[in-house]
Structure formats: C-alpha cells, structure tokens
Write a protein that holds these residues in place. Structure first.
Motif, PDB file in Angstrom:
ATOM      1  N   GLY A 103       0.824  -1.202   0.000  1.00 25.65           N
ATOM      2  CA  GLY A 103       0.000   0.000   0.000  1.00 25.65           C
ATOM      3  C   GLY A 103       0.860   1.255   0.000  1.00 25.65           C
ATOM      4  N   VAL A 104       0.360   2.331  -0.615  1.00 25.80           N
ATOM      5  CA  VAL A 104       1.083   3.596  -0.691  1.00 25.80           C
ATOM      6  C   VAL A 104       0.159   4.717  -0.237  1.00 25.80           C
ATOM      7  CG1 VAL A 104       0.477   3.815  -3.143  1.00 25.80           C
ATOM      8  CG2 VAL A 104       2.343   5.181  -2.205  1.00 25.80           C
ATOM      9  N   ALA A 105       0.708   5.692   0.489  1.00 22.06           N
ATOM     10  CA  ALA A 105      -0.109   6.779   1.028  1.00 22.06           C
ATOM     11  C   ALA A 105       0.462   8.132   0.628  1.00 22.06           C
ATOM     12  CB  ALA A 105      -0.182   6.686   2.553  1.00 22.06           C
ATOM     13  N   GLY A 164      -0.499  -1.910   4.439  1.00 24.66           N
ATOM     14  CA  GLY A 164      -0.997  -0.686   3.825  1.00 24.66           C
ATOM     15  C   GLY A 164      -0.956   0.458   4.801  1.00 24.66           C
ATOM     16  N   ALA A 165      -1.574   1.592   4.422  1.00 30.56           N
ATOM     17  CA  ALA A 165      -1.548   2.775   5.269  1.00 30.56           C
ATOM     18  C   ALA A 165      -2.792   3.613   5.031  1.00 30.56           C
ATOM     19  CB  ALA A 165      -0.296   3.605   4.996  1.00 30.56           C
ATOM     20  N   ALA A 166      -3.180   4.360   6.049  1.00 33.21           N
ATOM     21  CA  ALA A 166      -4.300   5.293   5.965  1.00 33.21           C
ATOM     22  C   ALA A 166      -3.932   6.544   6.756  1.00 33.21           C
ATOM     23  CB  ALA A 166      -5.587   4.678   6.510  1.00 33.21           C
ATOM     24  N   VAL A 167      -4.560   7.659   6.401  1.00 26.42           N
ATOM     25  CA  VAL A 167      -4.259   8.945   7.024  1.00 26.42           C
ATOM     26  C   VAL A 167      -5.478   9.450   7.781  1.00 26.42           C
ATOM     27  CG1 VAL A 167      -3.637  11.357   6.589  1.00 26.42           C
ATOM     28  CG2 VAL A 167      -2.538   9.525   5.280  1.00 26.42           C
ATOM     29  N   GLY A 168      -5.243   9.976   8.981  1.00 25.17           N
ATOM     30  CA  GLY A 168      -6.294  10.584   9.787  1.00 25.17           C
ATOM     31  C   GLY A 168      -5.666  11.423  10.878  1.00 25.17           C
ATOM     32  N   GLY A 211      -4.112  -9.162  14.938  1.00 28.76           N
ATOM     33  CA  GLY A 211      -4.320 -10.016  13.768  1.00 28.76           C
ATOM     34  C   GLY A 211      -3.750  -9.395  12.512  1.00 28.76           C
ATOM     35  N   TRP A 212      -3.853 -10.111  11.396  1.00 33.23           N
ATOM     36  CA  TRP A 212      -3.362  -9.630  10.107  1.00 33.23           C
ATOM     37  C   TRP A 212      -4.294  -8.519   9.633  1.00 33.23           C
ATOM     38  CZ3 TRP A 212      -2.035 -13.276   5.404  1.00 33.23           C
ATOM     39  CH2 TRP A 212      -1.603 -12.493   4.324  1.00 33.23           C
ATOM     40  N   ALA A 213      -3.859  -7.271   9.842  1.00 35.43           N
ATOM     41  CA  ALA A 213      -4.659  -6.107   9.476  1.00 35.43           C
ATOM     42  C   ALA A 213      -4.369  -5.706   8.038  1.00 35.43           C
ATOM     43  CB  ALA A 213      -4.349  -4.939  10.415  1.00 35.43           C
ATOM     44  N   THR A 214      -5.395  -5.280   7.339  1.00 37.00           N
ATOM     45  CA  THR A 214      -5.235  -4.936   5.921  1.00 37.00           C
ATOM     46  C   THR A 214      -5.705  -3.504   5.650  1.00 37.00           C
ATOM     47  OG1 THR A 214      -7.317  -6.160   5.598  1.00 37.00           O
ATOM     48  CG2 THR A 214      -5.269  -7.288   5.013  1.00 37.00           C
ATOM     49  N   GLY A 215      -6.983  -3.341   5.285  1.00 35.32           N
ATOM     50  CA  GLY A 215      -7.465  -2.013   4.924  1.00 35.32           C
ATOM     51  C   GLY A 215      -8.042  -1.258   6.097  1.00 35.32           C
ATOM     52  N   ALA A 216      -7.439  -0.124   6.438  1.00 37.58           N
ATOM     53  CA  ALA A 216      -7.935   0.709   7.533  1.00 37.58           C
ATOM     54  C   ALA A 216      -8.495   2.002   6.979  1.00 37.58           C
ATOM     55  CB  ALA A 216      -6.815   1.002   8.519  1.00 37.58           C
ATOM     56  N   TYR A 553      -6.334   0.050  -3.000  1.00 32.06           N
ATOM     57  CA  TYR A 553      -5.952  -1.186  -2.319  1.00 32.06           C
ATOM     58  C   TYR A 553      -4.960  -0.833  -1.221  1.00 32.06           C
ATOM     59  CZ  TYR A 553      -3.921  -5.696  -1.198  1.00 32.06           C
ATOM     60  OH  TYR A 553      -3.477  -6.801  -0.501  1.00 32.06           O
ATOM     61  N   LEU A 554      -5.442  -0.799   0.021  1.00 36.51           N
ATOM     62  CA  LEU A 554      -4.622  -0.534   1.203  1.00 36.51           C
ATOM     63  C   LEU A 554      -3.841   0.768   1.064  1.00 36.51           C
ATOM     64  CD1 LEU A 554      -3.144  -4.125   1.783  1.00 36.51           C
ATOM     65  CD2 LEU A 554      -5.475  -3.301   2.115  1.00 36.51           C
ATOM     66  N   SER A 555      -4.405   1.758   0.401  1.00 42.34           N
ATOM     67  CA  SER A 555      -3.679   2.979   0.066  1.00 42.34           C
ATOM     68  C   SER A 555      -4.452   4.228   0.469  1.00 42.34           C
ATOM     69  CB  SER A 555      -3.363   3.012  -1.435  1.00 42.34           C
ATOM     70  OG  SER A 555      -2.472   1.962  -1.791  1.00 42.34           O
ATOM     71  N   GLN A 556      -3.835   5.381   0.244  1.00 42.81           N
ATOM     72  CA  GLN A 556      -4.417   6.662   0.613  1.00 42.81           C
ATOM     73  C   GLN A 556      -4.190   7.678  -0.490  1.00 42.81           C
ATOM     74  OE1 GLN A 556      -6.074   7.905   3.724  1.00 42.81           O
ATOM     75  NE2 GLN A 556      -6.549   9.292   2.036  1.00 42.81           N
TER      76      GLN A 556
END
Length: 616
Positions: A103-105, A164-168, A211-216, A553-556
């Motif tokens: 994933g890319v953010a 992946g990564a997410a922004v908040g 656990g195996w975390a994916t999309g946040a 896909y798991l990105s921002q």
C-alpha cells in the motif's frame, strides 16, 4: 496438441491409389509454377484483398493503439523524482503473506501544501525468520519535481511487516497522522508537527489489535468531531505454523503448486475503534454490529454516506466472500445491507475475490459509486449507485468487465487525468503466483495497467494502449494513490509494486483544460474534514467530491478534492457539506487554483498553480 499419427495403419497397394498419387504430383508441380507468379503479382499491387473480417480486425488493432484525441499521455517520471525504493519480495512467493503487501499513502505530513509519499514494505518469510526487517520509506516533496528520503528523521521506517496505510488526525491537532496495517496488527504514528512521528500504538489502546490487518479507514461515524478508526482483517497467519506450499486444495492453481490461501485458512474478525477524545480508542466492534463474526477475508474499507442521509456508512471488501455494506444510523449502530443493496456479490449472485475499491460520482448523479478489483478469472465490478442504498452491477454494460477480465486487479481509482470534468477509471494489476509463468496459458505474473475513458453515458472505453507505452510495462503492482503531486493541476498516479521499484505516472500534453481544487479544514467537524463533500458547479457541469480516508488497495489518495472543469473558465459555486451536516457556499471562483476552506470561515487562502520547468 498435434494428434499422434498411428504408423501401424495397413497400407493398401491398389491401382487407384497409385493414380491418386500421380495426380497429386502433377498438382504440386503446377502449384510450384503458379505460386511464384502469384507472389510476383502481389508485389506488383494485385494481392488478394482482405476479407471483411480480416479488415475489421486490422482496423480494430490500429484503433486500439491510436493516440486518443485531446487526451494526455501518461509518462513514467519515476527516474527524475529521486525516488529509489525497492519493495522486498520473495521470488518464489510460497506464502500468501508475501503476496499481499504494497500500500502507498499520499500524506502532507508537514502541511506545506504539497503531498508527500509513504511506501510500505514487508519482509519475506525467510527474512522474518532470520530477524531481518524491511524498511518502509517516507519521501518529502521538494516542490521542484523531486523527493527526498526523510524516513530516518521522521522515525517511520520500521513499523512492522507492513501491508498498507491510511491517514487521519486522531488527536484533532490539525497534523495528519499515519496508521500502518501489519501482518500482526497496526501501528499508529502521531505527527509531532516538526517533521517527526511518535509510535503511539500502545498509548492509544491499539496494541490489542494483533491479527493480520489490511485495509484501515478513519471516519467520524457518530459525528462527535473526532475521527474513529475501522480496521479490516484477513487470515490467521503465523510464522510458527506455516501452511505447506502446494499441499492442499487451496494450494493449487491451473494444476500447479502455489501458495495456500485464503481458501482453506481461517479468517479473522474486523475491528471498529471509537475515538475517546483523549488520544485513546475503545473497541466497539460488537456493539456497533461490524465485528465480522464469520471471519471473512477482509481487505479494503472506506467510510462514505452512500444513501445521502447524513449518516456515515461503511463498505468492506472481502476476498472470495460477500462484501459488507454497513448502513449507519448515526448513533453508532450498523446493519449489513450488502446483499439487499446489490454489492455483496455480482449480478449473478457469485461472490468474487474483492480487493481494491475505487469510489466516485462518475455519472454526475450526486451519488458515490464503486468499482471493485478482482482475480483473473473474474473482472472489475462496477456498482452504480442508484440511490436509497440500491446499486446496479453495470460491469458488463459499461464495458469495464470485458477490458479487465484476465487480469489480477488491485489498486484502482476514479481519476480525471485530462481535467475534462468526467472521471475515468484506472486500475493496476499483477498476479499473485510467480509460478503462473510456467503454465504456458498466456497468464503472466507481471501485468500491464488499464485505463478506461468515461464516455459520459455510463460506458467506458478501454484506452490502455493509446496513452503511451508506460501503462504497458508489465509489473506486479499492488497499491495506487492519486493526487496532484506538484500543485500544477495535473493528477499523478503513484503505483507501489510488490516487486522492485514503484512507478510515478504523470499526464503530459492533452487539452489546456481548467481545474480547481479544495483543501477542507474542519473546526467543529474533525480537523481533516474526513467525509466532507464539495458539490462544484460550472455552468451545466456539476460534480461531487468527498474527502475519504483509505480506499484503493490498502492505500491513501490525496485528501484534497480536485475537479477538472474542461473549458469552463470559472466556477459558479462550490457547495460544501461538512460532516456535522452544516452547509457552506463560496461563489464565483477563479479556476486553476487551490482553495483552503475552513469550516464556518470560508476561503482562508488561495494558491495559484505551480509551474516547474523541469517537469515533463
């Protein structure tokens, strides 16, 4: 296969057979004389004309590679950006955990108005067992078309086996924070506002997520002004209990041995974390109704108000199983309506290998529609939002199905590369199994990227081979994030590949269409204005944009809202709907500019387009 000839067949020596062979010899001699003559005649311009079918095929092949009029070429500018990043990968890919990262953010971590880039990285099983870590990388945008690696100073290089990564902005201080999903949970980096980050995973209460975390995805589902967090989870995978390569039914593909899963492996539940306004989160998954007790194979998630009732809903893709569409009631309770809404499975009722999510109002209806990327025996599924929580599977009718079948799709986005005012569809691909190159079926591990031109009538045209050679470079792509990296009104695409270097694609040429962009700042709403919307009107062109955390896909993607305007030389009105339900309007805006709009205060700053001489 060429059929085997049976040499034991009895040969009959009869006079008719001899006569037949004599006639055949005479015909062959005659043909030997006539064929050179025919060739000479062909060289003189009297060759046999093509049949209608052959002519149609030749014309179709020419059309498929002819440049699209009034559309930019997409060029690979990675080499000039100063980005030198290699995603770790195992050449054999014997374990499913080695195939899903990337994933890319885009995150403007220093708030200078230019998106910076964070690439996640993941070790192989062999590296992990030897204690060797993979380095994720943060690149600072230098405002001149180049980037500088600032990972070590920022302190975000080794979060985990990163997916992946997410922004908040979890603490509402105005500085965007970074959440990384991992093979063994999540890592939350607090932005300190000075170019550095602090790992606050334990202090925030998120260390319990193992656990195996994916999309946040961050989103303020209860409208209290603080961004909450949803984390989807995939399969139960442990380095001390590895599945055996090729050992079972879920470990075969086209008759060859491949990595096991997700079928045959145990799935994991999902988690919703409520923001406590004090830097901590509380797990409210079960009482909210989004815990996924069945343990479906969760991948990507996004928050959005899909039925325009002012209450956030949650969409979650599940690999090989029915998707979730959780309808929110605004008080923290959710109900899965995916099946009734028409997005749990395709139009035939078949559950697909749902992976990435593109979202946008591609039809200008004022409703957010979805495209979901899938496995190679399937196709990308386009779900058109008809309103009232009803969707129609228009994958085939739109032309998207035909162009995407046969590819393993991951990151995807609705994006207007031409600034025409209409969202096109972009998809990156790459197979899961390195072993497919040995099947001799035409299926390949490395795959090209796909671009579909919006025809303004619900249909898309595949122009993947008509916008330059960059899209045809085969890669094993995963994450995709889009945004205006250089503040010049052109939307770039940043692709993270599972194998090797990323790719940065930039539009070049095309018509001089206008554009406008908005950065929203919440005051009573969450500070990043997540899920705030802008309805932009320029003459008869009316568009809708939304600030969304996570996706693809798991990105921002870039959190700014960008609109192409075609030949419209001003924006009549921008109607802003803040997350708390309040509306705000700004009118008669000059185009080709960035506007920062603060809740309740209107436009607080304006920036003209950047012009960089060294950019292609």
């Amino acid at each position: 296969m060429i059929p085997t000839i049976n040499n034991s067949t009895t040969r009959h020596s009869t006079r008719p057979s001899q006569l037949f062979r004599l006639l055949a010899s005479i015909i062959c001699v005659a043909l030997g004389v006539l064929l050179p003559a025919a060739k000479t005649a062909g060289q003189m311009g009297t060759a046999t004309p093509l049949s209608p079918a052959e002519r149609a095929k030749a014309e179709a092949e020419r059309a498929a590679t002819t440049p699209v009029p009034n559309y930019p070429r997409l060029v690979d500018i990675t080499g000039s950006t100063g980005i030198h990043f290699d995603h770790q990968s195992s050449p054999e890919g014997k374990f499913i955990a080695e195939s899903m990262s990337g994933g890319v953010a885009l995150i403007d971590y220093d708030r200078d108005g230019f998106p910076d880039i964070y690439f996640t990285n993941a070790e192989s099983v062999d590296m992990a067992l030897r204690g060797v870590k993979a380095r994720s990388v943060l690149y600072h945008n230098n405002h001149d078309g180049t980037f500088t690696d600032v990972t070590d100073k920022a302190g975000v290089g080794y979060p985990c086996w990163a997916m992946g990564a997410a922004v908040g902005d979890y603490n509402n201080d105005g500085w965007p924070d970074l959440l990384v999903t991992c093979l063994n949970g999540v890592v939350l980096y607090r932005n300190n506002g000075d170019g550095t980050f602090t790992d606050v995973t334990k202090a925030s209460g998120l260390a319990s997520d193992s656990g195996w975390a994916t999309g946040a995805a961050f989103g303020d589902y209860d409208n209290d002004g603080w961004a909450d967090l949803f984390v989807s989870h995939y399969v139960d995978f442990h380095l001390d209990n590895l599945p055996v390569f090729g050992s079972g039914k879920g470990c075969k593909y086209l008759g060859i041995d491949v990595q096991c899963g997700p079928r045959g492996l145990k799935g994991l539940p999902d988690n919703l974390y409520h923001n406590n306004h004090d830097g901590t989160f509380t797990d409210v998954s079960k009482q909210a109704g989004v815990s996924d007790p069945e343990g479906r194979y969760g991948l990507t998630s996004i928050w959005s108000d899909f039925n325009n009732d002012g209450k956030l809903d949650l969409f979650v893709t599940n690999d090989g199983e029915a998707n979730y569409l959780y309808q929110g009631d605004g008080t923290g309770k959710f109900e899965d309506v995916g099946l009734l809404a028409g997005v749990a499975a395709n139009e035939d009722g078949v559950e697909q290998a749902n992976m990435g999510v593109a979202y946008g109002d591609y039809l200008h209806t004022g409703r957010i529609s979805l495209v979901i990327s899938h496995f190679d025996i399937e196709y990308a599924a386009l779900y058109t939002n008809d309103g009232n929580m009803n969707f129609t599977d228009n994958s085939i009718a739109s032309g998207v199905a035909r162009g995407t079948q046969g590819y393993v799709g991951w990151g995807d986005a609705f994006v207007d590369f031409a600034n025409s005012g209409w969202l096109d569809f972009f998809l990156v691909n790459g197979h899961v199994y390195p072993q497919v190159d040995n099947t001799h079926t035409g299926t390949h591990y490395l795959e090209p990227k796909l671009l579909f031109l919006n025809q303004h009538d619900g249909k898309f045209q595949n122009i993947s081979q008509r916008v330059g050679p960059a899209l045809q470079i085969p890669q094993v792509s995963r994450g995709l994030a889009v945004g205006d990296l250089f503040n010049d009104g052109k939307m770039e695409a940043v692709v993270e590949n599972l194998v090797g270097q990323p790719m940065v694609l930039r539009p070049r040429g095309g018509p001089p269409n206008h554009w406008i962009s908005f950065q929203l700042e919440g005051v009573t709403s969450n500070r990043l204005a997540l899920n705030a919307r802008v309805r932009a009107s320029a003459g008869n062109l009316v568009q809708l944009g939304e600030v969304i955390s996570g996706g693809s896909y798991l990105s921002q993607n870039d959190l700014r809202i960008h609109f192409g305007l075609g030949d419209h030389d001003h924006l009549d009105r921008a109607q802003i709907l803040w997350p708390d339900g309040k509306e705000e309007n700004v009118a008669n805006l000059t185009v080709d500019r960035y506007y920062v709009v603060r809740e309740g205060q209107g436009i607080v700053s304006t920036n003209q387009a950047q012009h960089l001489a060294n950019l292609p």
